[in-house]
Design a protein around this motif. Structure first.
Motif, PDB file in Angstrom:
ATOM      1  N   UNK A  87       0.818  -1.211   0.000  1.00  0.00           N
ATOM      2  CA  UNK A  87       0.000   0.000   0.000  1.00  0.00           C
ATOM      3  C   UNK A  87       0.854   1.265   0.000  1.00  0.00           C
ATOM      4  N   UNK A  88       2.075   1.140   0.522  1.00  0.00           N
ATOM      5  CA  UNK A  88       2.973   2.302   0.577  1.00  0.00           C
ATOM      6  C   UNK A  88       3.996   2.293  -0.562  1.00  0.00           C
ATOM      7  N   UNK A  89       3.763   1.474  -1.547  1.00  0.00           N
ATOM      8  CA  UNK A  89       4.629   1.468  -2.718  1.00  0.00           C
ATOM      9  C   UNK A  89       5.958   0.783  -2.529  1.00  0.00           C
ATOM     10  N   UNK A  90       6.054  -0.064  -1.520  1.00  0.00           N
ATOM     11  CA  UNK A  90       7.300  -0.785  -1.250  1.00  0.00           C
ATOM     12  C   UNK A  90       7.103  -2.257  -1.604  1.00  0.00           C
ATOM     13  N   UNK A  91       7.902  -2.745  -2.511  1.00  0.00           N
ATOM     14  CA  UNK A  91       7.767  -4.127  -2.964  1.00  0.00           C
ATOM     15  C   UNK A  91       8.445  -5.079  -1.990  1.00  0.00           C
ATOM     16  N   UNK A  92       7.785  -6.194  -1.730  1.00  0.00           N
ATOM     17  CA  UNK A  92       8.378  -7.270  -0.927  1.00  0.00           C
ATOM     18  C   UNK A  92       7.991  -8.590  -1.565  1.00  0.00           C
ATOM     19  N   UNK A  93       8.832  -9.578  -1.380  1.00  0.00           N
ATOM     20  CA  UNK A  93       8.557 -10.922  -1.900  1.00  0.00           C
ATOM     21  C   UNK A  93       8.427 -11.873  -0.730  1.00  0.00           C
ATOM     22  N   UNK A  94       7.330 -12.621  -0.710  1.00  0.00           N
ATOM     23  CA  UNK A  94       7.062 -13.599   0.344  1.00  0.00           C
ATOM     24  C   UNK A  94       7.459 -14.979  -0.162  1.00  0.00           C
ATOM     25  N   UNK A  95       8.304 -15.658   0.583  1.00  0.00           N
ATOM     26  CA  UNK A  95       8.729 -17.016   0.247  1.00  0.00           C
ATOM     27  C   UNK A  95       8.000 -17.976   1.192  1.00  0.00           C
ATOM     28  N   UNK A  96       7.155 -18.837   0.623  1.00  0.00           N
ATOM     29  CA  UNK A  96       6.314 -19.728   1.412  1.00  0.00           C
ATOM     30  C   UNK A  96       6.572 -21.179   1.005  1.00  0.00           C
ATOM     31  N   UNK A  97       6.808 -22.030   2.003  1.00  0.00           N
ATOM     32  CA  UNK A  97       7.129 -23.430   1.724  1.00  0.00           C
ATOM     33  C   UNK A  97       5.928 -24.220   1.236  1.00  0.00           C
ATOM     34  N   UNK A  98       4.699 -23.831   1.633  1.00  0.00           N
ATOM     35  CA  UNK A  98       3.501 -24.550   1.182  1.00  0.00           C
ATOM     36  C   UNK A  98       3.367 -24.438  -0.332  1.00  0.00           C
ATOM     37  N   UNK A  99       2.759 -25.451  -0.931  1.00  0.00           N
ATOM     38  CA  UNK A  99       2.545 -25.417  -2.379  1.00  0.00           C
ATOM     39  C   UNK A  99       1.355 -24.553  -2.761  1.00  0.00           C
ATOM     40  N   UNK A 100       0.418 -24.389  -1.839  1.00  0.00           N
ATOM     41  CA  UNK A 100      -0.728 -23.503  -2.062  1.00  0.00           C
ATOM     42  C   UNK A 100      -1.348 -23.185  -0.704  1.00  0.00           C
ATOM     43  N   UNK A 101      -2.361 -22.327  -0.697  1.00  0.00           N
ATOM     44  CA  UNK A 101      -2.885 -21.781   0.550  1.00  0.00           C
ATOM     45  C   UNK A 101      -3.480 -22.824   1.478  1.00  0.00           C
ATOM     46  N   UNK A 102      -3.989 -23.917   0.932  1.00  0.00           N
ATOM     47  CA  UNK A 102      -4.634 -24.940   1.760  1.00  0.00           C
ATOM     48  C   UNK A 102      -3.873 -26.264   1.722  1.00  0.00           C
TER      49      UNK A 102
END
Length: 379
Positions: A25-40
């Motif tokens: 929302x503040x124009x700052x890019x971030x990348x999230x690294x998640x071990x799960x293959x999908x949300x569920x």
């Protein structure tokens, strides 16, 4: 200058996703690294109560108040306490409360829906961080080319790979293990059992045992059978073992028939030893690295501060980074702000666990509820 800052967030739970959203929302890019293959890909846990000053504030700052309100269950804030023989000790529908419930999976989806495409990289288990001469850190993942980031935020929970780079503290077993169970469609299948917890949470306290039931959305009830036991004994149990089911039944054999039936008809979902970092866990600021949520202040869930605390951390860190100026100073300011808040929450959570699963009388739970303290077995 802000937009040039490269940020990696390890972990796509409520804390990591809240951080990514507010930064976005503040124009700052971030990348999230998640071990799960999908949300569920795996069970997300039960229902969460969102506290006004932490979780709800973070959702407001994330621009997600309306999305949250569409799913928030204000009618599921009730608390009940029983003695093991079935005697009702305390009952409060809490219709005027301001800590509405939301399923953890629903909260996660609200946050995911609000992030730009590609922000979350699924099936990305970061195995290590490699410091670089320029002060950045490279993320080391199997089969993926290493990427370097200015700031790496450990939102990766109890087994954080970032924490050892800033602190030597290790989570310790608190002497209690929770066996998590679930019952689907309880209103239709087991209406008498559904009535035990009503709309909210139910607690039954025995000697060094506690049975809690918590209503989730879609007529699902989550059970938490907490038992004070040695860690070596925990290792012999699993969700697929018939011996574990028989042992659970025998452990709660002294409880009244309806409570025993709850355990008998439920599906065993997880075996969770309660781990915690030392109360007051702190570290010396390390350029390019920081922690939020359980990675920073893992604590007993008997306080309901897990997700709320992680989201508060995320909101504070994001706002400080968004102010501009030297981003390293923003990280230091965040840590200075977070440490005392986390210490107070961890102290209360430890006391809650010791009191809820102890050898004293079941009236202990009722007294706490009368004082407005709900010993939540979830986060």
């Amino acid at each position: 200058m802000q937009n040039a800052l490269s940020i990696a967030i390890l972990g796509g739970g409520p804390g990591g996703l809240t951080l990514a959203r507010i930064l976005h929302l503040h124009g700052i890019k971030a990348t999230v690294f998640e071990r799960d293959t999908h949300a569920l890909a795996r069970p997300q846990g039960g229902s969460l109560d969102m506290h006004p000053e932490t979780g709800q504030r973070a959702l407001q700052l994330a621009g997600l108040h309306d999305a949250f309100q569409a799913l928030a269950r204000y009618g599921d804030q009730g608390n009940r306490a029983y003695a093991p023989d079935g005697a009702l000790l305390f009952d409060d529908a809490n219709l005027d409360g301001d800590t509405p419930e939301i399923d953890r999976s629903q909260l996660r989806q609200i946050l995911l829906n609000a992030l730009p495409s590609g922000c979350v990289r699924w099936d990305q288990k970061v195995e290590a961080l490699r410091p670089l001469p320029d002060g950045r850190h490279a993320l080391v993942s199997a089969g993926v080319e290493d990427e370097a980031f200015d700031l790496v935020v450990g939102a990766d929970g109890a087994s954080s790979i970032v924490r050892p780079l800033v602190s030597s503290a290790q989570p310790a077993y608190e002497g209690v293990t929770i066996f998590e169970l679930g019952i689907d469609d309880i209103d239709q299948r087991y209406p008498a059992l559904a009535a035990l917890s009503g709309h909210g949470k139910m607690f039954v306290k025995g000697s060094n045992t506690l049975l809690a039931a918590q209503r989730n959305s879609n007529a699902h009830v989550r059970l938490y059978a907490a038992i004070r036991m040695p860690l070596d004994a925990v290792r012999s149990h699993s969700i697929t073992s018939p011996d574990t089911r028989r042992w659970l039944a025998s452990t709660f054999a002294g409880y009244a028939a309806p409570f025993r039936e709850l355990i008998e008809v439920a599906t065993l979902l997880a075996v969770r030893p309660m781990l915690a970092l030392p109360v007051g866990h702190r570290w010396a600021n390390q350029p390019g690295l920081t922690l939020i949520g359980d990675a920073a202040h893992l604590m007993s869930p008997f306080g309901g501060e897990g997700a709320n605390g992680a989201m508060a951390d995320a909101a504070d860190l994001a706002l400080l980074l968004a102010r501009g100026g030297e981003w390293r100073e923003a990280v230091l300011a965040y840590e200075t702000m977070m440490f005392p808040r986390a210490e107070a929450a961890a102290f209360g959570a430890g006391q809650g666990l010791r009191g809820a699963v102890a050898a004293d009388q079941p009236a202990h739970i009722a007294r706490h509820m009368q004082q407005g303290i709900s010993p939540r077995p979830d986060k």
